[in-house]
Design a protein around this motif. Structure first.
Motif, PDB file in Angstrom:
ATOM      1  N   MET A  22       0.836  -1.181   0.000  1.00 23.12           N
ATOM      2  CA  MET A  22       0.000   0.000   0.000  1.00 23.12           C
ATOM      3  C   MET A  22       0.885   1.249   0.000  1.00 23.12           C
ATOM      4  O   MET A  22       1.983   1.239   0.522  1.00 23.12           O
ATOM      5  N   PHE A  23       0.325   2.277  -0.557  1.00 25.08           N
ATOM      6  CA  PHE A  23       1.013   3.556  -0.637  1.00 25.08           C
ATOM      7  C   PHE A  23       0.071   4.669  -0.198  1.00 25.08           C
ATOM      8  O   PHE A  23      -1.129   4.581  -0.373  1.00 25.08           O
ATOM      9  N   VAL A  24       0.632   5.713   0.363  1.00 25.85           N
ATOM     10  CA  VAL A  24      -0.114   6.941   0.603  1.00 25.85           C
ATOM     11  C   VAL A  24       0.333   7.888  -0.511  1.00 25.85           C
ATOM     12  O   VAL A  24       1.518   7.984  -0.816  1.00 25.85           O
ATOM     13  N   LYS A  25      -0.646   8.523  -1.157  1.00 22.87           N
ATOM     14  CA  LYS A  25      -0.331   9.333  -2.337  1.00 22.87           C
ATOM     15  C   LYS A  25      -0.845  10.752  -2.170  1.00 22.87           C
ATOM     16  O   LYS A  25      -1.873  10.990  -1.539  1.00 22.87           O
ATOM     17  N   THR A  26      -0.124  11.679  -2.777  1.00 23.92           N
ATOM     18  CA  THR A  26      -0.542  13.082  -2.829  1.00 23.92           C
ATOM     19  C   THR A  26       0.004  13.688  -4.112  1.00 23.92           C
ATOM     20  O   THR A  26       0.907  13.131  -4.737  1.00 23.92           O
ATOM     21  N   LYS A  27      -0.558  14.814  -4.475  1.00 24.82           N
ATOM     22  CA  LYS A  27      -0.099  15.513  -5.679  1.00 24.82           C
ATOM     23  C   LYS A  27       0.295  16.926  -5.305  1.00 24.82           C
ATOM     24  O   LYS A  27      -0.248  17.515  -4.384  1.00 24.82           O
ATOM     25  N   ASN A  28       1.260  17.457  -6.041  1.00 27.40           N
ATOM     26  CA  ASN A  28       1.613  18.869  -5.941  1.00 27.40           C
ATOM     27  C   ASN A  28       1.872  19.389  -7.350  1.00 27.40           C
ATOM     28  O   ASN A  28       1.641  18.677  -8.329  1.00 27.40           O
ATOM     29  N   VAL A  29       2.368  20.601  -7.471  1.00 25.49           N
ATOM     30  CA  VAL A  29       2.561  21.197  -8.792  1.00 25.49           C
ATOM     31  C   VAL A  29       3.599  20.456  -9.631  1.00 25.49           C
ATOM     32  O   VAL A  29       3.590  20.569 -10.856  1.00 25.49           O
ATOM     33  N   TYR A  30       4.473  19.695  -8.992  1.00 22.82           N
ATOM     34  CA  TYR A  30       5.530  18.987  -9.710  1.00 22.82           C
ATOM     35  C   TYR A  30       5.144  17.576 -10.121  1.00 22.82           C
ATOM     36  O   TYR A  30       5.835  16.950 -10.904  1.00 22.82           O
ATOM     37  N   GLY A  31       4.058  17.052  -9.568  1.00 21.75           N
ATOM     38  CA  GLY A  31       3.638  15.706  -9.911  1.00 21.75           C
ATOM     39  C   GLY A  31       3.082  14.971  -8.706  1.00 21.75           C
ATOM     40  O   GLY A  31       2.713  15.570  -7.701  1.00 21.75           O
ATOM     41  N   GLN A  32       3.065  13.653  -8.813  1.00 27.92           N
ATOM     42  CA  GLN A  32       2.490  12.812  -7.765  1.00 27.92           C
ATOM     43  C   GLN A  32       3.589  12.237  -6.876  1.00 27.92           C
ATOM     44  O   GLN A  32       4.666  11.892  -7.358  1.00 27.92           O
ATOM     45  N   ILE A  33       3.279  12.137  -5.585  1.00 32.40           N
ATOM     46  CA  ILE A  33       4.208  11.557  -4.618  1.00 32.40           C
ATOM     47  C   ILE A  33       3.538  10.338  -4.004  1.00 32.40           C
ATOM     48  O   ILE A  33       2.393  10.424  -3.549  1.00 32.40           O
ATOM     49  N   ALA A  34       4.237   9.205  -3.977  1.00 35.75           N
ATOM     50  CA  ALA A  34       3.716   7.982  -3.359  1.00 35.75           C
ATOM     51  C   ALA A  34       4.769   7.464  -2.377  1.00 35.75           C
ATOM     52  O   ALA A  34       5.933   7.295  -2.730  1.00 35.75           O
ATOM     53  N   ILE A  35       4.343   7.242  -1.135  1.00 38.01           N
ATOM     54  CA  ILE A  35       5.241   6.739  -0.094  1.00 38.01           C
ATOM     55  C   ILE A  35       4.690   5.424   0.404  1.00 38.01           C
ATOM     56  O   ILE A  35       3.523   5.327   0.805  1.00 38.01           O
ATOM     57  N   SER A  36       5.509   4.383   0.400  1.00 37.79           N
ATOM     58  CA  SER A  36       5.036   3.061   0.820  1.00 37.79           C
ATOM     59  C   SER A  36       4.842   2.993   2.331  1.00 37.79           C
ATOM     60  O   SER A  36       5.501   3.701   3.090  1.00 37.79           O
ATOM     61  N   ASN A  37       3.939   2.114   2.758  1.00 36.01           N
ATOM     62  CA  ASN A  37       3.705   1.894   4.182  1.00 36.01           C
ATOM     63  C   ASN A  37       4.964   1.394   4.878  1.00 36.01           C
ATOM     64  O   ASN A  37       5.226   1.739   6.025  1.00 36.01           O
ATOM     65  N   LYS A  38       5.749   0.594   4.173  1.00 33.66           N
ATOM     66  CA  LYS A  38       6.975   0.056   4.754  1.00 33.66           C
ATOM     67  C   LYS A  38       7.981   1.174   5.039  1.00 33.66           C
ATOM     68  O   LYS A  38       8.640   1.170   6.069  1.00 33.66           O
ATOM     69  N   SER A  39       8.074   2.151   4.143  1.00 32.36           N
ATOM     70  CA  SER A  39       8.973   3.289   4.368  1.00 32.36           C
ATOM     71  C   SER A  39       8.534   4.098   5.578  1.00 32.36           C
ATOM     72  O   SER A  39       9.365   4.515   6.391  1.00 32.36           O
ATOM     73  N   ILE A  40       7.234   4.309   5.697  1.00 31.21           N
ATOM     74  CA  ILE A  40       6.709   5.038   6.850  1.00 31.21           C
ATOM     75  C   ILE A  40       6.963   4.253   8.128  1.00 31.21           C
ATOM     76  O   ILE A  40       7.364   4.824   9.144  1.00 31.21           O
ATOM     77  N   ALA A  41       6.765   2.931   8.087  1.00 31.53           N
ATOM     78  CA  ALA A  41       6.986   2.088   9.270  1.00 31.53           C
ATOM     79  C   ALA A  41       8.446   2.131   9.716  1.00 31.53           C
ATOM     80  O   ALA A  41       8.734   2.199  10.914  1.00 31.53           O
ATOM     81  N   LYS A  42       9.375   2.113   8.773  1.00 31.80           N
ATOM     82  CA  LYS A  42      10.798   2.205   9.120  1.00 31.80           C
ATOM     83  C   LYS A  42      11.107   3.549   9.770  1.00 31.80           C
ATOM     84  O   LYS A  42      11.848   3.619  10.750  1.00 31.80           O
ATOM     85  N   PHE A  43      10.538   4.610   9.230  1.00 28.41           N
ATOM     86  CA  PHE A  43      10.744   5.935   9.801  1.00 28.41           C
ATOM     87  C   PHE A  43      10.181   6.004  11.218  1.00 28.41           C
ATOM     88  O   PHE A  43      10.829   6.527  12.130  1.00 28.41           O
ATOM     89  N   VAL A  44       8.974   5.458  11.426  1.00 24.06           N
ATOM     90  CA  VAL A  44       8.355   5.431  12.757  1.00 24.06           C
ATOM     91  C   VAL A  44       9.224   4.652  13.741  1.00 24.06           C
ATOM     92  O   VAL A  44       9.392   5.068  14.888  1.00 24.06           O
ATOM     93  N   ALA A  45       9.792   3.538  13.304  1.00 25.31           N
ATOM     94  CA  ALA A  45      10.655   2.742  14.177  1.00 25.31           C
ATOM     95  C   ALA A  45      11.873   3.546  14.628  1.00 25.31           C
ATOM     96  O   ALA A  45      12.260   3.484  15.802  1.00 25.31           O
ATOM     97  N   HIS A  46      12.457   4.320  13.744  1.00 20.29           N
ATOM     98  CA  HIS A  46      13.615   5.143  14.111  1.00 20.29           C
ATOM     99  C   HIS A  46      13.212   6.278  15.047  1.00 20.29           C
ATOM    100  O   HIS A  46      13.936   6.596  15.990  1.00 20.29           O
TER     101      HIS A  46
END
Length: 116
Positions: free
Chosen positions: A1-25
Motif C-alpha cells: 500500500m502507498f499513501v499518495k498526494t499531488k503537488n505542482v511537480y507531480g504525484q508523490i507515493a510513499i510506501s507503508n513500509k517506508s513510513i513504518a521504518k521511519f516510525v521505528a527510528h
C-alpha cells in the motif's frame, strides 16, 4: 500500500513500509522505550521469517491521504507509562507529518510489558 498526494511537480507515493521504518527510528529515540514487540503470534511468526525486521511492532495503514499508526512497545521500569506513551504519540505524529507532508490521523501506542 502507498499513501499518495499531488503537488505542482507531480504525484508523490510513499510506501507503508517506508513510513513504518521511519516510525521505528523515531520511536527508538524516545526516552523510556526499551524494545518493539509484536501484538500477537501471527505477527511474531511473520517477523521471525523476515529475520528481525526493523519494523517489528510497527503497523502502518493508509486510507487515501490519511495515515494510521500502531506501535507495540516494552517500556523501561520506573518511568511514567502515560508520559512515555504521550511523548511517543506526539513525536511520531509531528515527525511523520513533517516527513510525508500528509495527515497522521491516529497513533495508537500499545504497552506490551515492562523491562528493567
Amino acid at each position: 500500500m502507498f499513501v499518495k498526494t499531488k503537488n505542482v511537480y507531480g504525484q508523490i507515493a510513499i510506501s507503508n513500509k517506508s513510513i513504518a521504518k521511519f516510525v521505528a527510528h523515531v520511536a527508538a529515540d524516545c526516552y523510556g522505550v526499551v524494545e518493539f514487540v509484536s501484538e500477537n503470534i501471527f505477527y511474531t511468526v511473520i517477523e521471525f521469517l523476515c529475520r528481525g525486521s526493523i519494523t517489528k511492532g510497527v503497523r502502518v495503514k493508509t486510507v487515501g491521504d490519511r495515515i494510521f499508526i500502531d506501535v507495540s512497545i516494552i517500556v523501561k521500569y520506573g518511568v511514567s507509562i502515560k508520559a512515555v506513551a504521550e511523548a511517543l504519540k506526539e513525536s511520531i505524529k509531528y515527525k511523520v507529518e513533517g516527513f510525508t507532508g500528509m495527515v497522521v490521523d491516529t497513533v495508537n501506542v500499545n504497552i506490551m510489558g515492562i523491562r528493567l
